[in-house]
Enzyme design. Structure first.
Site, PDB file in Angstrom:
ATOM      1  N   THR A   1       0.815  -1.109  -0.017  1.00 45.77           N
ATOM      2  CA  THR A   1       0.004   0.087  -0.049  1.00 45.77           C
ATOM      3  C   THR A   1       1.056   1.183   0.098  1.00 45.77           C
ATOM      4  O   THR A   1       1.952   1.238   0.290  1.00 45.77           O
ATOM      5  CB  THR A   1      -0.789   0.133   1.163  1.00 45.77           C
ATOM      6  OG1 THR A   1      -1.670  -1.269   1.077  1.00 45.77           O
ATOM      7  CG2 THR A   1      -2.031   1.107   1.295  1.00 45.77           C
TER       8      THR A   1
ATOM      9  N   THR B   1      -4.063   1.506  -2.727  1.00 48.58           N
ATOM     10  CA  THR B   1      -3.211   0.194  -2.661  1.00 48.58           C
ATOM     11  C   THR B   1      -3.878  -0.676  -3.907  1.00 48.58           C
ATOM     12  O   THR B   1      -5.119  -0.567  -4.522  1.00 48.58           O
ATOM     13  CB  THR B   1      -3.771  -0.598  -1.338  1.00 48.58           C
ATOM     14  OG1 THR B   1      -2.940  -1.541  -1.309  1.00 48.58           O
ATOM     15  CG2 THR B   1      -5.235  -0.783  -1.431  1.00 48.58           C
TER      16      THR B   1
ATOM     17  N   ASN C   1      -3.171  -3.776  -2.768  1.00 47.10           N
ATOM     18  CA  ASN C   1      -3.039  -4.964  -1.737  1.00 47.10           C
ATOM     19  C   ASN C   1      -1.749  -5.497  -1.535  1.00 47.10           C
ATOM     20  O   ASN C   1      -0.744  -4.640  -1.300  1.00 47.10           O
ATOM     21  CB  ASN C   1      -4.180  -6.049  -1.841  1.00 47.10           C
ATOM     22  CG  ASN C   1      -4.469  -6.609  -0.583  1.00 47.10           C
ATOM     23  OD1 ASN C   1      -4.029  -6.039   0.652  1.00 47.10           O
ATOM     24  ND2 ASN C   1      -4.724  -7.778  -0.208  1.00 47.10           N
TER      25      ASN C   1
ATOM     26  N   ASP D   1      -8.738  -9.092   1.061  1.00 49.41           N
ATOM     27  CA  ASP D   1      -9.164  -8.435   2.158  1.00 49.41           C
ATOM     28  C   ASP D   1     -10.662  -8.993   2.815  1.00 49.41           C
ATOM     29  O   ASP D   1     -11.078  -8.622   3.805  1.00 49.41           O
ATOM     30  CB  ASP D   1      -9.069  -7.120   2.027  1.00 49.41           C
ATOM     31  CG  ASP D   1      -7.560  -6.497   2.593  1.00 49.41           C
ATOM     32  OD1 ASP D   1      -7.079  -7.148   3.125  1.00 49.41           O
ATOM     33  OD2 ASP D   1      -7.693  -5.143   1.969  1.00 49.41           O
TER      34      ASP D   1
ATOM     35  N   SER E   1      -7.869  -1.462   6.420  1.00 45.46           N
ATOM     36  CA  SER E   1      -7.427  -0.871   7.692  1.00 45.46           C
ATOM     37  C   SER E   1      -6.808   0.444   7.390  1.00 45.46           C
ATOM     38  O   SER E   1      -6.211   1.384   8.295  1.00 45.46           O
ATOM     39  CB  SER E   1      -6.359  -1.705   8.040  1.00 45.46           C
ATOM     40  OG  SER E   1      -6.655  -2.945   8.588  1.00 45.46           O
TER      41      SER E   1
ATOM     42  N   GLY F   1      -0.960  -2.531   6.037  1.00 50.72           N
ATOM     43  CA  GLY F   1      -2.128  -3.554   6.401  1.00 50.72           C
ATOM     44  C   GLY F   1      -2.678  -3.295   7.673  1.00 50.72           C
ATOM     45  O   GLY F   1      -3.041  -2.057   8.021  1.00 50.72           O
TER      46      GLY F   1
HETATM   47  N1  GLY Z   1      -5.165  -3.976   1.587  1.00 53.47           N
HETATM   48  C1  GLY Z   1      -4.938  -3.354   2.619  1.00 53.47           C
HETATM   49  C2  GLY Z   1      -5.947  -2.582   3.256  1.00 53.47           C
HETATM   50  O1  GLY Z   1      -6.996  -2.060   2.627  1.00 53.47           O
HETATM   51  O2  GLY Z   1      -6.015  -2.314   4.640  1.00 53.47           O
END
Ligand code: GLY
Length: 573
Positions: free
Chosen positions: A385, A403, A405, A427, A457, A478
């Site tokens: 991210t 992001t 991911n 996610d 997150s 994350g």
């Molecule tokens: N892919 C990480 C988040 O969205 O938290």
């Protein structure tokens, strides 16, 4: 004999100094400040990429505003950090507009394809299919970044679309040397990047992964960005780019259809807000869990006096990490896309509930694993991210976390587009109780459903004091995002550290499962570790991976800090 004795003394000295190694305030001074700290009176940009920060400055020099700078960074960072973000992904953005005194929150997170369903990652016996939510076409959600950035730009920007896309097109076309972190990410995803022809052509030419210092050119991506520059979101959601992504999906028997792109929508959400002492905090609401739990944790901590003991006193760490632990247990139980499931936001962020949780924390005793709930210890994962923060002299502020991911998302490049497709579907919870890439536990609230957005997150956050904007902050990494942002707020406001130290200070994280506190490497004296262990805490050292990008307004001066652990750039002018 004497030689042996000297050797033993030396060994014991080395051992003692390692065992008591501190990476706290003293060591912060050893971090490099060049590129990472900047002050200015007019404009400040902090991002994880040098090209990105410079591109934003260029559009300001051309007469653009903060939103033009945001659009330029978003597209350039897509080229500069193909491992962690891009137009094949999505994100969240908060914009404090001084003129109207409003914090706008935009959600351009990926959506699950219309043909997806809650059992798509399970085999006939109900077991998870290995890596199906991580690698290849089934991991891909409908990307939202292009629509999000262009809609916001159209509404609030001053310059033409072509002006904000120019630097990204040039960078993709002319190329850039592979830097250390990019090389590490390439290595980490070698298997999948060298497997798909479309990805191999760019990142693994002739079957050899690009090495550090070699030039990465992204010609197909430059062509795609040129089309976006000419035709806007029409190209990405209705035109050639959409057709190419859908045809790649068809080739691998994936789920994406034209209708998914036609139906994709950006949501203007109400940001989540709360207070901590005399601060007002705005952050991202669901489908992000970030804002909810930053506010919940701070609400819990408002009941104690952290400042009295200081940031690294075992008692402070005990209270802060216990608050984190309870928040993550709630995350697993209640959080999901609020357009699909009921999320008790009011309750989770209420001061009354926080006081009840605070009262559960014993002064000198960690929670036992079963005290909070049940679950198994997952493995932690990596730090993907990207985030940037921008502020101008009026106080207008943009914070955006974007992001694809995991490193290089799904690892699959849509043929002929240069677009690395995300693996945001990971996610979601593949089944209740299962864990994602970041070891976060999910419930049925976060199961896959057509058009649902996976729980995140990501926590772009803006803090106000006495009605004035004071801090814009965010980070990748994350589940650690929300705890790193929360600690930066504590470091800056509660412990009153200068912004650079507030960002550089060692951080820690507890996410309920695994049942342990994870500290930045070598970040604590052995006596503090012993005290925590005596309380019943398990302590683990492994860098959290956060790369805080923070900008603070301090009177007439704007200070920017790009986390010195990373390769970013704070650029004031
Ligand atoms: N892919 C990480 C988040 O969205 O938290």
């Amino acid at each position: 004999m004497v030689k042996n004795a000297t050797y033993l003394i030396l060994l014991s000295l080395i051992f003692t100094s390692c065992a008591s190694k501190k990476y706290l305030m003293e060591d912060v001074k050893n971090f490099k400040k060049e590129n990472h700290l900047s002050t200015s009176k007019d404009f400040m940009i902090t991002s994880q990429g040098h090209y990105s920060s410079k591109a934003a400055k260029e559009v300001i020099d051309k007469g653009g505003n903060i939103i033009d700078a945001m659009a330029a960074i978003s597209f350039v960072i897509s080229v500069e950090r193909p491992q962690s973000t891009g137009i094949g992904g999505g994100g969240f953005l908060l914009f404090y507009e001084k003129k109207t005194d409003t914090v706008h929150a935009f959600d351009f997170r990926e959506k699950a394809p219309l043909r997806s369903d809650s059992k798509m990652y399970l085999d006939k016996s109900g077991n998870e299919i290995d890596r199906k939510s991580l690698d290849g076409i089934f991991a891909v959600g409908v990307p939202g970044l292009v629509k999000g950035v262009l809609e916001i730009h159209k509404k609030y920007g001053k310059l033409k679309r072509a002006d904000v896309l120019k630097s990204a097109i040039d960078l993709a076309r002319n190329g850039m040397p592979v830097y250390e972190e990019l090389r590490r990410a390439l290595k980490g995803r070698e298997k999948v990047l060298c497997k798909y022809e479309s990805s191999k052509k760019i990142f693994c030419p002739g079957g050899e992964l690009l090495k550090e210092g070699e030039v990465l050119k992204q010609n197909d991506l430059a062509n795609t960005l040129e089309r976006i520059s000419r035709f806007g979101e029409k190209d990405f959601y209705h035109g050639e780019t959409m057709r190419k992504i859908v045809s790649t999906s068809k080739k691998y028997k994936g789920l994406l259809t034209r209708k998914d792109f036609r139906k994709y929508n950006v949501v203007n959400r109400r940001p989540i807000s709360g207070t901590y002492k005399n601060l007002k905090i705005y952050s991202m609401s669901p489908p992000s869990s970030g804002g909810v739990h930053i506010i919940q944790i701070l609400n819990i901590l408002e009941n104690t006096n952290l400042k009295k003991n200081g940031p690294y006193h075992p008692k402070s760490i005990h209270y802060v990490s216990s608050a984190m632990e309870m928040a993550f247990a709630d995350r697993a139980a209640y959080l999901g896309d609020s357009d699909f499931v009921k999320v008790p936001l009011k309750g989770l962020t209420s001061k009354k509930y926080a006081k009840r949780l605070f009262d559960k924390i014993k002064e000198n005793e960690a929670f036992k694993k079963e005290d909070i709930s049940k679950g198994d210890a997952p493995a932690y994962e990596s730090d993907h991210t990207t985030h940037f923060t921008i502020m101008d002299k009026e106080g207008n502020t943009v914070v955006s976390t974007q992001t694809i991911n995991g490193w290089f998302g799904s690892g699959l490049v849509a043929e002929g587009t240069g677009i690395v497709l995300n693996n945001e579907m990971d996610d979601f919870s593949t089944k209740p109780g299962a864990m994602n890439l970041f070891g976060a536990v999910g419930s049925k609230q976060n199961l896959v459903a057509p058009e649902k957005r996976p729980l995140s997150s990501m926590s772009p956050t803006i803090v106000f004091k006495d009605g004035e904007v004071k801090l814009g902050v965010g980070t990748p990494s994350g589940t650690r995002i929300l705890t790193c942002v929360m600690q930066t707020i504590l470091n800056y406001f509660e412990y009153e550290k200068p912004l650079y130290e507030a960002v550089a200070m060692a951080r820690y994280h507890h996410q309920w499962r695994p049942h342990q506190i994870r500290f930045d490497e070598a970040s604590l004296s052995s006596s503090v570790v012993s005290e925590l262990e005596e309380m019943g805490h398990k302590v683990k050292f492994k860098n959290l991976g956060c790369r805080i990008q923070a900008v603070a307004k301090e009177g007439d001066v704007i200070t920017g800090v790009s986390d010195p652990r990373g390769e970013g750039k704070a650029l004031g002018f």
